[in-house]
Scaffold this motif. Structure first.
Motif, mmCIF file in Angstrom:
data_model
loop_
_atom_site.group_PDB
_atom_site.id
_atom_site.type_symbol
_atom_site.label_atom_id
_atom_site.label_comp_id
_atom_site.label_asym_id
_atom_site.label_seq_id
_atom_site.Cartn_x
_atom_site.Cartn_y
_atom_site.Cartn_z
ATOM 1 N N ALA A 1 2.365 -0.590 8.735
ATOM 2 C CA ALA A 1 2.467 1.004 7.893
ATOM 3 C C ALA A 1 3.770 1.366 7.447
ATOM 4 O O ALA A 1 3.889 1.502 6.428
ATOM 5 N N ASN A 2 3.980 2.009 8.825
ATOM 6 C CA ASN A 2 5.452 2.583 9.324
ATOM 7 C C ASN A 2 5.565 3.856 8.130
ATOM 8 O O ASN A 2 6.608 3.947 7.440
ATOM 9 N N GLY A 3 4.463 3.914 7.829
ATOM 10 C CA GLY A 3 4.195 5.858 7.179
ATOM 11 C C GLY A 3 3.712 5.423 6.053
ATOM 12 O O GLY A 3 2.732 6.446 5.121
ATOM 13 N N ALA B 1 -4.449 -1.754 3.199
ATOM 14 C CA ALA B 1 -4.620 -2.680 2.099
ATOM 15 C C ALA B 1 -4.455 -3.917 2.957
ATOM 16 O O ALA B 1 -5.296 -5.085 2.988
ATOM 17 N N ARG B 2 -3.657 -3.693 4.170
ATOM 18 C CA ARG B 2 -3.416 -4.671 5.162
ATOM 19 C C ARG B 2 -5.017 -5.008 5.577
ATOM 20 O O ARG B 2 -5.235 -5.669 5.917
ATOM 21 N N ASP C 1 -0.889 -3.051 -5.094
ATOM 22 C CA ASP C 1 0.742 -4.239 -4.829
ATOM 23 C C ASP C 1 1.399 -3.764 -3.461
ATOM 24 O O ASP C 1 2.429 -3.752 -3.419
ATOM 25 N N ALA C 2 0.450 -2.872 -3.182
ATOM 26 C CA ALA C 2 1.293 -2.431 -1.560
ATOM 27 C C ALA C 2 1.383 -3.711 -0.923
ATOM 28 O O ALA C 2 2.549 -3.594 -0.295
ATOM 29 N N ILE C 3 0.944 -4.647 -0.878
ATOM 30 C CA ILE C 3 1.224 -6.038 0.224
ATOM 31 C C ILE C 3 1.007 -6.796 -0.802
ATOM 32 O O ILE C 3 0.273 -6.838 -1.633
ATOM 33 N N GLU C 4 1.589 -7.850 -0.354
ATOM 34 C CA GLU C 4 1.391 -9.442 -0.694
ATOM 35 C C GLU C 4 -0.027 -9.542 -0.518
ATOM 36 O O GLU C 4 -0.638 -9.900 1.103
ATOM 37 N N PRO C 5 -1.042 -10.297 -1.764
ATOM 38 C CA PRO C 5 -2.688 -10.685 -0.848
ATOM 39 C C PRO C 5 -2.565 -10.902 -0.824
ATOM 40 O O PRO C 5 -3.210 -12.724 -0.942
#
Ligand SMILES: [Zn+2]
Length: 184
Positions: free
Chosen positions: A43-45, A52-53, A72-76
């Motif tokens: 997450a790195n902050g 999401a992850r 769209d926080a991560i590629e799903p």
């Protein structure tokens, strides 16, 4: 395990997996805990990446590794190393009691609400290590006079300080060397 349970005070995966009807969850508990710390790390902050992850694991446990996401926080989709797992007997059926229970735990409002505290990947591991160091030098089951108690605590402090920057022990493949610990 007791230590992890304390860290996950508002996360009752352990209790839920202990119930007979959720026994299919049990092989997943260590993976999910590791996944949790992994999510904190990557997450790195970023407070959106972490949940999401984290939620992605709900798909992964059912052998679904790509999904539709509303954010769209991560590629799903799962990360590569997860895909390489081949433990077919572990997969949960979506909507089964075990999967429902896991969903309930992982998406618990209070738990998700507190997630942002972990986005910087801070935890009390280091402090606990130091505390255990004190216990080695100053075991609770003995009585000490005050000067002895104090001296033993100083000793623990010095010892800890000297060893704390030492590199981890690696095996010949360059991986961390780990070994099992047993309680007294
Ligand atoms: Zn996956």
């Amino acid at each position: 395990m007791a230590k992890l349970e304390r860290k996950f005070a508002d996360f009752n995966l352990f209790q839920v997996a202990a119930e007979t009807r959720n026994k299919d969850l049990r092989p997943w508990v260590p993976d999910l805990i590791n996944h949790f710390w992994h999510c904190c790390q990557i997450a790195n902050g970023n407070e959106d990446v972490l949940p999401a992850r984290w939620r992605g694991a709900l798909h992964h446990v059912t052998n679904v590794h790509e999904w539709i996401s509303g954010d769209d926080a991560i590629e799903p989709k799962c990360e590569l190393e997860e895909l390489e797992e081949k433990e077919d007997d572990k997969w949960l059926e979506a909507g089964s009691p075990a999967h429902e229970a896991l969903t309930h735990v992982m998406l618990d409002t209070r738990f998700l609400h507190n997630l942002h505290h972990y986005a910087d990947f801070r935890h009390t591991g280091e402090l606990e290590t130091f505390h255990e160091h004190i216990l080695v030098n100053c075991a609770k089951r003995f009585a000490y006079t005050y000067p002895v108690y104090k001296a033993r605590n100083y000793l623990a402090g010095l010892d800890y300080q000297i060893h704390k920057e030492r590199p981890f022990l690696m095996n010949k493949n360059g991986e961390f060397r780990l070994h099992r610990c047993f309680s007294k």
